[in-house]
Write a protein that holds these residues in place. Structure first.
Motif, PDB file in Angstrom:
ATOM      1  N   UNK A  87       0.860  -1.188   0.000  1.00 43.46           N
ATOM      2  CA  UNK A  87       0.000   0.000   0.000  1.00 43.46           C
ATOM      3  C   UNK A  87       0.898   1.240   0.000  1.00 43.46           C
ATOM      4  N   UNK A  88       1.328   1.703  -1.174  1.00 44.05           N
ATOM      5  CA  UNK A  88       2.274   2.822  -1.259  1.00 44.05           C
ATOM      6  C   UNK A  88       1.761   4.076  -0.551  1.00 44.05           C
ATOM      7  N   UNK A  89       2.673   4.718   0.181  1.00 46.22           N
ATOM      8  CA  UNK A  89       2.405   5.971   0.905  1.00 46.22           C
ATOM      9  C   UNK A  89       1.188   5.851   1.827  1.00 46.22           C
ATOM     10  N   UNK A  90       1.040   4.703   2.452  1.00 45.17           N
ATOM     11  CA  UNK A  90      -0.124   4.467   3.297  1.00 45.17           C
ATOM     12  C   UNK A  90      -0.185   5.407   4.498  1.00 45.17           C
ATOM     13  N   UNK A  91       0.991   5.838   5.010  1.00 48.31           N
ATOM     14  CA  UNK A  91       0.997   6.692   6.203  1.00 48.31           C
ATOM     15  C   UNK A  91       0.382   8.059   5.934  1.00 48.31           C
ATOM     16  N   UNK A  92       0.376   8.476   4.671  1.00 45.61           N
ATOM     17  CA  UNK A  92      -0.150   9.801   4.323  1.00 45.61           C
ATOM     18  C   UNK A  92      -1.602   9.725   3.846  1.00 45.61           C
ATOM     19  N   UNK A  93      -2.169   8.539   3.837  1.00 46.84           N
ATOM     20  CA  UNK A  93      -3.546   8.390   3.370  1.00 46.84           C
ATOM     21  C   UNK A  93      -4.545   8.924   4.390  1.00 46.84           C
ATOM     22  N   UNK A  94      -5.691   9.319   3.886  1.00 50.30           N
ATOM     23  CA  UNK A  94      -6.778   9.773   4.744  1.00 50.30           C
ATOM     24  C   UNK A  94      -7.536   8.569   5.295  1.00 50.30           C
ATOM     25  N   UNK A  95      -7.787   8.603   6.586  1.00 53.45           N
ATOM     26  CA  UNK A  95      -8.568   7.550   7.231  1.00 53.45           C
ATOM     27  C   UNK A  95      -9.654   8.215   8.066  1.00 53.45           C
ATOM     28  N   UNK A  96     -10.851   8.245   7.542  1.00 49.87           N
ATOM     29  CA  UNK A  96     -11.985   8.872   8.234  1.00 49.87           C
ATOM     30  C   UNK A  96     -11.698  10.316   8.645  1.00 49.87           C
ATOM     31  N   UNK A  97     -11.125  11.073   7.697  1.00 52.08           N
ATOM     32  CA  UNK A  97     -10.952  12.493   7.934  1.00 52.08           C
ATOM     33  C   UNK A  97      -9.642  12.915   8.558  1.00 52.08           C
ATOM     34  N   UNK A  98      -8.727  11.971   8.785  1.00 49.73           N
ATOM     35  CA  UNK A  98      -7.426  12.312   9.367  1.00 49.73           C
ATOM     36  C   UNK A  98      -6.356  11.420   8.777  1.00 49.73           C
ATOM     37  N   UNK A  99      -5.177  11.985   8.561  1.00 51.12           N
ATOM     38  CA  UNK A  99      -4.057  11.229   8.020  1.00 51.12           C
ATOM     39  C   UNK A  99      -3.688  10.073   8.956  1.00 51.12           C
ATOM     40  N   UNK A 100      -3.313   8.938   8.367  1.00 50.55           N
ATOM     41  CA  UNK A 100      -3.004   7.735   9.150  1.00 50.55           C
ATOM     42  C   UNK A 100      -1.927   8.017  10.190  1.00 50.55           C
ATOM     43  N   UNK A 101      -0.823   8.628   9.780  1.00 44.32           N
ATOM     44  CA  UNK A 101       0.274   8.901  10.716  1.00 44.32           C
ATOM     45  C   UNK A 101      -0.166   9.861  11.809  1.00 44.32           C
ATOM     46  N   UNK A 102      -1.011  10.830  11.465  1.00 47.07           N
ATOM     47  CA  UNK A 102      -1.532  11.761  12.462  1.00 47.07           C
ATOM     48  C   UNK A 102      -2.380  11.024  13.494  1.00 47.07           C
ATOM     49  N   UNK A 103      -3.172  10.072  13.053  1.00 45.03           N
ATOM     50  CA  UNK A 103      -3.991   9.293  13.994  1.00 45.03           C
ATOM     51  C   UNK A 103      -3.110   8.514  14.967  1.00 45.03           C
ATOM     52  N   UNK A 104      -2.040   7.911  14.445  1.00 47.69           N
ATOM     53  CA  UNK A 104      -1.131   7.164  15.323  1.00 47.69           C
ATOM     54  C   UNK A 104      -0.481   8.096  16.340  1.00 47.69           C
ATOM     55  N   UNK A 105      -0.035   9.253  15.861  1.00 48.88           N
ATOM     56  CA  UNK A 105       0.600  10.245  16.745  1.00 48.88           C
ATOM     57  C   UNK A 105      -0.353  10.656  17.863  1.00 48.88           C
ATOM     58  N   UNK A 106      -1.587  10.970  17.517  1.00 48.92           N
ATOM     59  CA  UNK A 106      -2.550  11.415  18.529  1.00 48.92           C
ATOM     60  C   UNK A 106      -2.914  10.285  19.491  1.00 48.92           C
ATOM     61  N   UNK A 107      -2.908   9.041  19.021  1.00 53.24           N
ATOM     62  CA  UNK A 107      -3.164   7.915  19.917  1.00 53.24           C
ATOM     63  C   UNK A 107      -2.043   7.788  20.949  1.00 53.24           C
ATOM     64  N   UNK A 108      -0.788   7.887  20.506  1.00 51.66           N
ATOM     65  CA  UNK A 108       0.357   7.777  21.420  1.00 51.66           C
ATOM     66  C   UNK A 108       0.405   8.977  22.360  1.00 51.66           C
TER      67      UNK A 108
END
Length: 600
Positions: A87-108
Motif C-alpha cells: 500500500x504505497x504511501x499508506x501513512x499519508x492516506x486519509x482515514x476517516x478524515x485524518x491522516x493515518x500517521x496523524x492518527x497514530x501520533x494522537x493515539x500515542x
C-alpha cells in the motif's frame, strides 16, 4: 501492676496511631473536594508525606510542584517509512478524515507514561505532511531495513534526554495507549527489580490472542510463542506452533500475535546494529529474531486491551475505514480537542507579567503532568505599547529567558502571542532555533490585512500559526466570511473565536463553530483549518462554554489557572482538567493552584 504499664503504653500508642490514621483518611477525603490549604494537608496527612518523600527530612521537596522529575523519561518514536509494496504511501492516506500517521501520533499522545514523541521518517514528503503536527521530526536514511535499525542508527541525533525508548508502529492508527503504557510499566518493573537479569533483556512488549483464522494464516501478522515466564521463544510470519495436519483453528489453540510495541533496554538498542546477521531474521523478515539469535531475552505479556490491526494493505484500509466510520457516526470515537493554557500571557494583565521564573517553570511541569497540549508563555513584541522597564520579562520574551524557564521540552508544546500592531520580525527566530512551536497573532478586524501578512511570514519560518480575531462577535456576516477565506488562503493552522467581552452564550458558541466550518469548506473543500476558542468570563459562562465547545467540535480551547486573565478572567484550566478525559486532574495541578492563589 508494674507489668500493666508497658501494656497500657502499647495500647496508648495503638490508639494514637488509629486516631491519626482516621484523621488522615478523613482529611484526604475532604481535600479531594476542597484543596484550599496545602500546609494543613501535609501537616495532618503523614501517609501522603511518607508516600511521596519517604521521610520527614524530605518535606521541603514535597512542596515542589515538579512531581514528575524523578520518573524515568520515556520517549516514543514512530518510525515512518514512505514506501510500502502492498500500500504505497499508506501513512499519508486519509482515514476517516485524518491522516493515518496523524492518527497514530494522537493515539500515542494519550499515553500517560510517554513524555515526548518523535517521528523518524525517510522522506521529505512525510516531513512536509507532519509540519503542522509536530516539530519533532527527524529525516533519516531510506536504507534502514527495519524500525529498530532506524531508531538505533539515529537516536543519537536528537537532543532530548531519555531513559527508555518505546517504538510504536506508525501504521497503527488505532493503537491503544493503554497497551503502550502497560508495556512501559512492565519494562520499568523489570529494570528496577534487583533479581532481574535486566541487562539481558532486549525489550518488553505485549501480545494478544488471534481469533480470526484468515488473519492468523496471513503473513501480515507476526505470530509469537511465549513460555510460562513471559519470555518470547519464537516469532514467525507462519502459524506457530504448527501441527501435522496443517489445520489451524484459533478456537482450539490460543495463537498469539505481536502488537508492534517495543520498549527497549538502552544497552540492547545500542548494540543492535553490531549484532551478527541472523539467518532466521532474513528468512522471516522479523527484526526481533536478531535479538533472540544473539541470546537476548524478549519479555512479552498479554495485552490488557484489544489492539487493533495495523494498516498493511488495501483490505486493512477498507476494514478500518468501515469499522471506525460507523463508530464515528455512533459518537463512540468523538474527536477530543487540544487545550492551551495562557496563564502567563493573559494572566499577565493582572500583575503586569511579573511572574517569578520558578513559577513559570513549575507551571510548565504541572501542565505537562496534566497533559495540557500547549502553554502560552508570553508575548514576543517590540516596546511600542508596553515599556520593557515597567513589565516583567514575559511581556517581551526572548529566547534566553524562555530556555531558562523551560530547559528542555516535554509533553506540552510552547506558544507565544504577537500583537499585530507591535510586531517586529527581527526578534522572531526561525522555528528551528526556538522551543516555540505555535505563534498566535492577536488583532482587531481593522488590522486583518496586516495580520495575514504576518501569518504568511511566520508560516514561512516554520511555525504553526493561530489567527486570533479579537472580539469576533463584532464581525458582520460578510466580514466573518472574508476573515475565514483569508485565513484559509494564507494557510493558517488555527482560526480563533475570541470572546473578548465574555458575552457569548452556549448557543452562540455552537453557531460560530458551524458558520466558520461551513465557510472554510466553501473557501476550500480540502482545507485543514482548525477552529479554536478563547473565552472570557464576564457573564460567568466561560467554563460552561468551554464544555460546549469541546462537545460541538472545536479543535483547541484556551484556559488559565484559576481563570486568571484580563477583565473578568477566563475558563479555568483546573476545572476543564476534571471534565475532559484526555486531561489529568493531578494533585500537582491543584497544589499549583493553591500556591498561585497565594502568590498572585
Amino acid at each position: 501492676m508494674p507489668h500493666s504499664l508497658p501494656l497500657l503504653s502499647l495500647l496508648s500508642v495503638c490508639l494514637s496511631l488509629s486516631l491519626l490514621l482516621f484523621l488522615s483518611l478523613l482529611l484526604r477525603s475532604f481535600f479531594s473536594f476542597k484543596r484550599n490549604s496545602l500546609f494543613f494537608l501535609f501537616l495532618f496527612d503523614p501517609l501522603l508525606l511518607f508516600q511521596r518523600n519517604k521521610g520527614i527530612a524530605s518535606l521541603s521537596s514535597s512542596l515542589s510542584l515538579t512531581s514528575t522529575m524523578d520518573k524515568p523519561r520515556v520517549i516514543a518514536i514512530l518510525p515512518a517509512r514512505l514506501k510500502s509494496s502492498l500500500l504505497p504511501e499508506k501513512l499519508l492516506m486519509d482515514l476517516n478524515g485524518e491522516m493515518v500517521l496523524s492518527r497514530t501520533y494522537h493515539a500515542v499522545q494519550k499515553c500517560e507514561l510517554v513524555d515526548e514523541i518523535w517521528i523518524f521518517c525517510d522522506d521529505q514528503k512525510i516531513v512536509d505532511a507532519c509540519s503542522g503536527l509536530t516539530k519533532n521530526i527527524l529525516l533519516t536514511s531510506a536504507e534502514a531495513p527495519n524500525s529498530t535499525h532506524r531508531i538505533g542508527d539515529n537516536i543519537h541525533r536528537i537532543e532530548s534526554k531519555w531513559d527508555y525508548i518505546v517504538n510504536v508502529r506508525s501504521d497503527g492508527p488505532y493503537v491503544d495507549p493503554v497497551n503502550v503504557d502497560f508495556a512501559i510499566r512492565k519494562h520499568l518493573e523489570l529494570m528496577s527489580s534487583p533479581s532481574s537479569s535486566s541487562s539481558n533483556i532486549a525489550f518488553t512488549t505485549v501480545h494478544q490472542q488471534l481469533e480470526d483464522t484468515e488473519y492468523l494464516c496471513s503473513p501480515r501478522s507476526v505470530k509469537v510463542v511465549v513460555n510460562s515466564k513471559n519470555e518470547a521463544l519464537l516469532y514467525s510470519r507462519s502459524v506457530v506452533p504448527s501441527n501435522k495436519g496443517l489445520k489451524f483453528n484459533p478456537h482450539d489453540y490460543p495463537y498469539q500475535s505481536f502488537t508492534g510495541i517495543y520498549v527497549y533496554n538502552e544497552k540492547a538498542l545500542k548494540e543492535y546494529l553490531s549484532l551478527p546477521k541472523s539467518l532466521m531474521q532474513d528468512q522471516e523478515d522479523v527484526e526481533q529474531l536478531r535479538f533472540l539469535d544473539a541470546g537476548y531475552k524478549i519479555m512479552s505479556y498479554p495485552a490488557p486491551h484489544f489492539n487493533e490491526i495495523y494498516l498493511n494493505d488495501q483490505n486493512d484500509l477498507d476494514y478500518l475505514t468501515k469499522k471506525y466510520a460507523a463508530l464515528n457516526e455512533a459518537g463512540e470515537k468523538k474527536k477530543k480537542p487540544l487545550y492551551l493554557d495562557c496563564t502567563v500571557r493573559d494572566g499577565g494583565y493582572t500583575n503586569f507579567w511579573r511572574f517569578r521564573m520558578g513559577t513559570v517553570s513549575q507551571l510548565y511541569n504541572t501542565l505537562c503532568d496534566a497533559r495540557v497540549d500547549y502553554m502560552e508563555i508570553g508575548f514576543r513584541n517590540c516596546d511600542k505599547m508596553y515599556n520593557r522597564s515597567e513589565t516583567g520579562v514575559w511581556r517581551h520574551l526572548d529566547e534566553a529567558t524562555l530556555r531558562k524557564a523551560v530547559p528542555k521540552k516535554q509533553f506540552t508544546k510552547l506558544a507565544v502571542m504577537v500583537d499585530c500592531t507591535n510586531f517586529n520580525p527581527d526578534i522572531i527566530p526561525p522555528a528551528s532555533e526556538t522551543y516555540v512551536e505555535l505563534m498566535r497573532i492577536a488583532f482587531h478586524k481593522e488590522h486583518q490585512t496586516r495580520a495575514m501578512e504576518i501569518c504568511a511570514l511566520l508560516l514561512k519560518q516554520g511555525y504553526q500559526v493561530a489567527i486570533n480575531a479579537m472580539a469576533t462577535q463584532r464581525y458582520s456576516p460578510e466580514e466573518l466570511e472574508a476573515l475565514v477565506k483569508a485565513t484559509v488562503d494564507v494557510g493558517a493552522t488555527f482560526l480563533y473565536v475570541a470572546d473578548s467581552y465574555g458575552c457569548l452564550t452556549p448557543m452562540e458558541v455552537r453557531s460560530f463553530y458551524d458558520r466558520i466550518r461551513k465557510l472554510a469548506d466553501a473557501a476550500d473543500p480540502k482545507n485543514n483549518l482548525l477552529i479554536g476558542i478563547h473565552l472570557h468570563n464576564n457573564m460567568g459562562m466561560a467554563n460552561a462554554n468551554a464544555m460546549v465547545a469541546a462537545e460541538c467540535g472545536y479543535d483547541i480551547i484556551d484556559s488559565t489557572i484559576l481563570g486568571t486573565g484580563r477583565g473578568a478572567g477566563n475558563a479555568h484550566t483546573e476545572v476543564l482538567a476534571c471534565m475532559e478525559p484526555t486531561l489529568r486532574a493531578t494533585r500537582s495541578l491543584f497544589r499549583f493552584c493553591d500556591e498561585y492563589r497565594d502568590l498572585y
